[in-house]
Design a protein around this motif. Sequence first.
Motif, PDB file in Angstrom:
ATOM      1  N   TYR A 154       0.865  -1.189   0.000  1.00 15.73           N
ATOM      2  CA  TYR A 154       0.000   0.000   0.000  1.00 15.73           C
ATOM      3  C   TYR A 154       0.901   1.238   0.000  1.00 15.73           C
ATOM      4  N   TYR A 180       0.823   9.032   4.605  1.00 12.17           N
ATOM      5  CA  TYR A 180       1.515   9.471   5.828  1.00 12.17           C
ATOM      6  C   TYR A 180       2.573   8.483   6.299  1.00 12.17           C
ATOM      7  N   CYS A 181       2.717   7.346   5.603  1.00 10.93           N
ATOM      8  CA  CYS A 181       3.401   6.199   6.218  1.00 10.93           C
ATOM      9  C   CYS A 181       4.772   5.910   5.597  1.00 10.93           C
ATOM     10  N   PRO A 210       6.355   1.446   3.633  1.00  8.43           N
ATOM     11  CA  PRO A 210       6.777   0.888   2.343  1.00  8.43           C
ATOM     12  C   PRO A 210       8.221   1.270   2.010  1.00  8.43           C
ATOM     13  N   THR A 245       0.275  -5.729   7.037  1.00  6.01           N
ATOM     14  CA  THR A 245      -1.089  -5.940   6.535  1.00  6.01           C
ATOM     15  C   THR A 245      -1.252  -7.461   6.510  1.00  6.01           C
ATOM     16  N   HIS A 299      -5.689  -4.916   7.257  1.00  5.48           N
ATOM     17  CA  HIS A 299      -6.051  -3.746   6.446  1.00  5.48           C
ATOM     18  C   HIS A 299      -7.519  -3.887   6.048  1.00  5.48           C
TER      19      HIS A 299
END
Length: 423
Positions: free
Chosen positions: A143, A147-148, A151, A186, A222
Amino acid sequence: MNAHDSEKVAGVLLARGYRQVESPDSADMVLFNTCSIREKAAQKVFTRLNDFRGQRGRNKVVGVLGCVAQQEGERIFERAPWVRMVCGSASYRNLPELLTEIEGGGTRVTGLNLDTDETFETEVTRRDNPFRAYLTIIEGCDYACSYCVVPHTRGPQRSRTSAAILNEVKHLVAGGFTEVQLLGQTVNSYRDPSAAQMNFSQLLRAVAAVPGIRRVRFTTSHPNDFTREIVDAIDSVPALCGHIHLPVQSGSSRILKEMRRTYTRAEYLERISWIRAAQRESSITTDIIVGFPGETDAEFTETLSLLDGVKFDGVFAFKYSPRPNTSAKDMPDAIPEEVKSQRLAILQQRQREIQISENQKFLASEFEVLVDGRHESRGQWSGRTTSNRIVNFTSPAQNLLGQYCQVKITGAGPNSLVGEHIA
Ligand code: SF4
């Protein structure tokens, strides 16, 4: 996941003949496993590294692992020249080779490759929790939530084979564990890369069918990959725990779109309705970010109304924190820090009231509790129900640690239940 990564790294070291010592001061090697999900955690790493500032040229090896290692890379050597190894979470499978380099006198040894389709398999994993064994089934994430950092720091999604997972579960049972927790960023995106081609719900059923397993947990799910099949599996297999951690992040569909969460408020609520319609009662917990760029008062109020509607059993709420290598970092309309703090306080208070009121409904109920602690001063044992609720209870029995006990609930607070051992 980080805690379990540390267990696996410790396993690699133990298998090479290292042993744990009492304190970092007396260690020949100190490895920091790091988190960069929020800015504060990332800054803390450099503060801790400063404790070892005098180590340059000495024999003590100081290394940085995890997401800060991946994010900062070789810049760590510039800021802390006494560090000899930097290894990101996606490169742990190379740890034995990196350690060989270090043991040969190497300095500035790095493992920072994100281009991987392998998972981190260990022959030995040190288990720090004697009652619940963690095992990773899927690493990385495909994904791209705006904001993350994950990955970028943990690399692409890759699943372990079902055979490797089931083999590890059998070993855990042989080692005395009855409860396992399947882990993944996830976890429910799991896709078996072997010919067995199990999906997540099939894997859940297979793990629960391993003789000796009494409880199977999993985190984090998720919403996009959360299927009715998972609910059906929990409904029909008692060993699958009735607890679902389903991060929503916001109650506003516009903010969810900005976050690139790939579902709307309505789609999230549909999944909640599947869980609520099941025969077995399951607890539902979530994660929420307040103060995402551009979040209006009305959109924050939508998040509060989601809390009122779902009545979560627990909420992990955070103020939005801009992170490097994320697309939200430069979004306009940043929310002032004091507004974020106010929203967080309002949300936590609302959720606390919900938990106080919801937990009352368990008075006089009976739960099976796996005992994992003892509070001597209060004369209470402590454990968790299948739905992961904490129960503190009294019992005339001795040595209950690791036992499954039937407990009748006599009191309820916002975060835990109180009871008496009845069998
Ligand atoms: S699903 Fe989104 S929040 Fe979760 S790890 Fe992946 S990118 Fe991060």
